[in-house]
Write a protein that holds these residues in place. Sequence first.
Motif, PDB file in Angstrom:
ATOM      1  N   GLY A  95      -2.298   0.955   1.514  1.00  0.00           N
ATOM      2  CA  GLY A  95      -1.381   1.834   0.806  1.00  0.00           C
ATOM      3  C   GLY A  95      -2.042   2.368  -0.446  1.00  0.00           C
ATOM      4  N   THR A  96      -1.686   3.566  -0.824  1.00  0.00           N
ATOM      5  CA  THR A  96      -2.274   4.208  -2.000  1.00  0.00           C
ATOM      6  C   THR A  96      -2.210   3.320  -3.234  1.00  0.00           C
ATOM      7  N   PHE A  97      -1.108   2.597  -3.416  1.00  0.00           N
ATOM      8  CA  PHE A  97      -0.962   1.786  -4.623  1.00  0.00           C
ATOM      9  C   PHE A  97      -1.806   0.520  -4.589  1.00  0.00           C
ATOM     10  N   ALA A  98      -2.455   0.246  -3.470  1.00  0.00           N
ATOM     11  CA  ALA A  98      -3.365  -0.897  -3.367  1.00  0.00           C
ATOM     12  C   ALA A  98      -4.820  -0.462  -3.554  1.00  0.00           C
ATOM     13  N   LEU A  99      -5.024   0.789  -3.939  1.00  0.00           N
ATOM     14  CA  LEU A  99      -6.369   1.343  -4.104  1.00  0.00           C
ATOM     15  C   LEU A  99      -6.517   1.989  -5.473  1.00  0.00           C
ATOM     16  N   ARG A 100      -7.760   2.173  -5.892  1.00  0.00           N
ATOM     17  CA  ARG A 100      -8.052   2.947  -7.102  1.00  0.00           C
ATOM     18  C   ARG A 100      -8.503   4.358  -6.742  1.00  0.00           C
ATOM     19  N   SER A 101      -8.185   4.787  -5.565  1.00  0.00           N
ATOM     20  CA  SER A 101      -8.539   6.116  -5.087  1.00  0.00           C
ATOM     21  C   SER A 101      -7.963   7.192  -6.007  1.00  0.00           C
TER      22      SER A 101
END
Length: 156
Positions: A95-101
């Motif tokens: 999920g986006t919130f699990a990344l520093r992307s």
Amino acid sequence: MSDIRPHEIMVPTSAPDDARLHFIGRILTPWTDRKECPRQGKQDGPECHIEIFEPWVPALKGIEEFDQIEVLYWLNQARRDLVVQNPGHSNRTFGTFALRSPVRPNPIGTVAAKLISVDGATLVVRGLDCLNGTPLIDLKPDRCSFTPKAPPKPSS
């Protein structure tokens, strides 16, 4: 929120009517393409420049006392529509919130940068990971090295 304390300086701005940001400067880096840009900045990386726009230049007063600063910036070239991502083209998704992307609903980047020098409205730093021309949102002293300048609030 209209109290002005002694020695504080206010500049005219428009009244907020949404989450509109005031870009206070721009970041100059050697990277013009996301593929060139490091995934996370390194404090031994290349020197980059942060230019502060008027009327915000006086807000730099005292920043030279810090070895590290937190830099918040707007990833203006990032897409904003992914909720699940596949980093590095692996078989695993997150999920986006699990990344520093940089790909996020509100593409705010943040990094603890090493402050090399301050010359007028320009800061020289190391440790950035954004594209040349990235809009600057805010600067703050690094949390670990910041000592509050005001006395603690009285308990009620």
